[in-house]
Design an enzyme around this catalytic site. Sequence first.
Site, PDB file in Angstrom:
ATOM      1  N   SER A  82     -27.134  32.290  12.458  1.00 23.81           N
ATOM      2  CA  SER A  82     -25.838  32.703  12.980  1.00 23.81           C
ATOM      3  C   SER A  82     -24.866  32.794  11.821  1.00 23.81           C
ATOM      4  O   SER A  82     -25.096  32.226  10.751  1.00 23.81           O
ATOM      5  CB  SER A  82     -25.329  31.707  14.036  1.00 23.81           C
ATOM      6  OG  SER A  82     -25.178  30.419  13.470  1.00 23.81           O
ATOM      7  N   GLY A  83     -23.793  33.517  12.024  1.00 25.43           N
ATOM      8  CA  GLY A  83     -22.802  33.689  10.966  1.00 25.43           C
ATOM      9  C   GLY A  83     -21.486  34.154  11.535  1.00 25.43           C
ATOM     10  O   GLY A  83     -21.275  34.134  12.762  1.00 25.43           O
ATOM     11  N   GLY A  84     -20.606  34.582  10.638  1.00 25.59           N
ATOM     12  CA  GLY A  84     -19.279  34.987  11.065  1.00 25.59           C
ATOM     13  C   GLY A  84     -19.274  36.216  11.946  1.00 25.59           C
ATOM     14  O   GLY A  84     -18.368  36.401  12.759  1.00 25.59           O
TER      15      GLY A  84
ATOM     16  N   VAL B 289     -28.221  36.063  14.395  1.00 27.21           N
ATOM     17  CA  VAL B 289     -29.310  36.793  13.746  1.00 27.21           C
ATOM     18  C   VAL B 289     -30.606  36.455  14.476  1.00 27.21           C
ATOM     19  O   VAL B 289     -30.900  35.283  14.711  1.00 27.21           O
ATOM     20  CB  VAL B 289     -29.432  36.432  12.245  1.00 27.21           C
ATOM     21  CG1 VAL B 289     -30.551  37.237  11.592  1.00 27.21           C
ATOM     22  CG2 VAL B 289     -28.105  36.697  11.532  1.00 27.21           C
TER      23      VAL B 289
ATOM     24  N   LYS C 139     -29.131  41.590  13.274  1.00 23.37           N
ATOM     25  CA  LYS C 139     -27.835  40.927  13.355  1.00 23.37           C
ATOM     26  C   LYS C 139     -27.109  41.453  14.591  1.00 23.37           C
ATOM     27  O   LYS C 139     -26.821  42.642  14.691  1.00 23.37           O
ATOM     28  CB  LYS C 139     -27.016  41.191  12.089  1.00 23.37           C
ATOM     29  CG  LYS C 139     -25.678  40.463  12.061  1.00 23.37           C
ATOM     30  CD  LYS C 139     -24.929  40.701  10.763  1.00 23.37           C
ATOM     31  CE  LYS C 139     -25.600  40.033   9.598  1.00 23.37           C
ATOM     32  NZ  LYS C 139     -24.774  40.118   8.356  1.00 23.37           N
TER      33      LYS C 139
ATOM     34  N   ASP D  60     -18.758  38.713  -1.998  1.00 23.15           N
ATOM     35  CA  ASP D  60     -19.018  37.420  -1.367  1.00 23.15           C
ATOM     36  C   ASP D  60     -20.331  36.838  -1.868  1.00 23.15           C
ATOM     37  O   ASP D  60     -21.166  36.379  -1.075  1.00 23.15           O
ATOM     38  CB  ASP D  60     -19.046  37.563   0.155  1.00 23.15           C
ATOM     39  CG  ASP D  60     -18.786  36.235   0.868  1.00 23.15           C
ATOM     40  OD1 ASP D  60     -18.281  35.302   0.218  1.00 23.15           O
ATOM     41  OD2 ASP D  60     -19.081  36.140   2.073  1.00 23.15           O
TER      42      ASP D  60
END
Length: 314
Positions: free
Chosen positions: A24-26, A30, A45, A134
């Site tokens: 998982s992410g911002g 996923v 994603k 990033d």
Amino acid sequence: MPAVTTRHPAMVAGRYVLLDQVGSGGMGSVWRAWDERTRRHVALKVLGQHSSALLARFVREQAVRVRHPHVVAPHGWAAEDDLVVLAMELVSGGSVADLLREHGPLDPGTAGLLCEQLLLGLSAVHGAGLVHRDVKPANLLLEATGDGPPHLRLGDFGVAAPVADRRFTTVPGAIGTDGYMAPEQARGAPPDPSQDLYAVGRVVLEMVTGLPPACQRAPVDEALPSHPLRPLVERLLVSDPEQRLATADAALRLLRRLPLPAAAGPPVPDRLGPPPRGRRTTGAGEVDWPAWAAVAALVAVVAGCLCVLLGWAT
């Protein structure tokens, strides 16, 4: 967003079968998915709540088409109702952040090898006219190589932008992750490849000390008094971008002149494991074999009962 579970995976856009959530992410979650068109597993994603900022990140990321052994960029996207997904290669060895969290500082050879692979990937990204913006351990994915040499893949292009494109810059806000951003990037300067190189310096310093930027208080000459990677880190962590190494190729040339030993780092295991058991894919999509087994058993019971009844009738 439609509910998705590992027991009853959804078919997205008639092509992708969601199998199990692997991260998982911002931007959302996923998933490991099966691509019916290419007949292989991919990472998918799944976009979360669709704010304007999140959609802008999605548009930027899905536009990245950099093909390189040390880059993981999207190779397709799909939308169905309010479900929006990005498809990319599945990388199963976790990230450099995982490696540092579990094993602490890396030996000079392993840190140097990972740095070389990162610079090779950035060279391709910059050559495509993009700045990643990033670069950090969590975005440096690793192939599952076991006891073999590590293989790094630069991922997550959600805030990537064309070189010196002011449309993707907000002032006074900064785009990136605190601690890894170059000073001028933190001030809202237009995207420039040298900002990624500053982040590389921060990443290398973290790999060899085991300390994240927030805990890196000492100057480089004190943190790495006799480390073979010190000359590179010093040239990357220069506050003035005019004095910093300007290109990934220049950093590579310096790195390859340093007296680094062979990599002796920890193994990189397969962190995902096999796909969920009891499932297979066919041309028609996902087949839940446990459910079919239950149906077959029921049919067998009904057939047996019929045989008994017919026997009584005779």
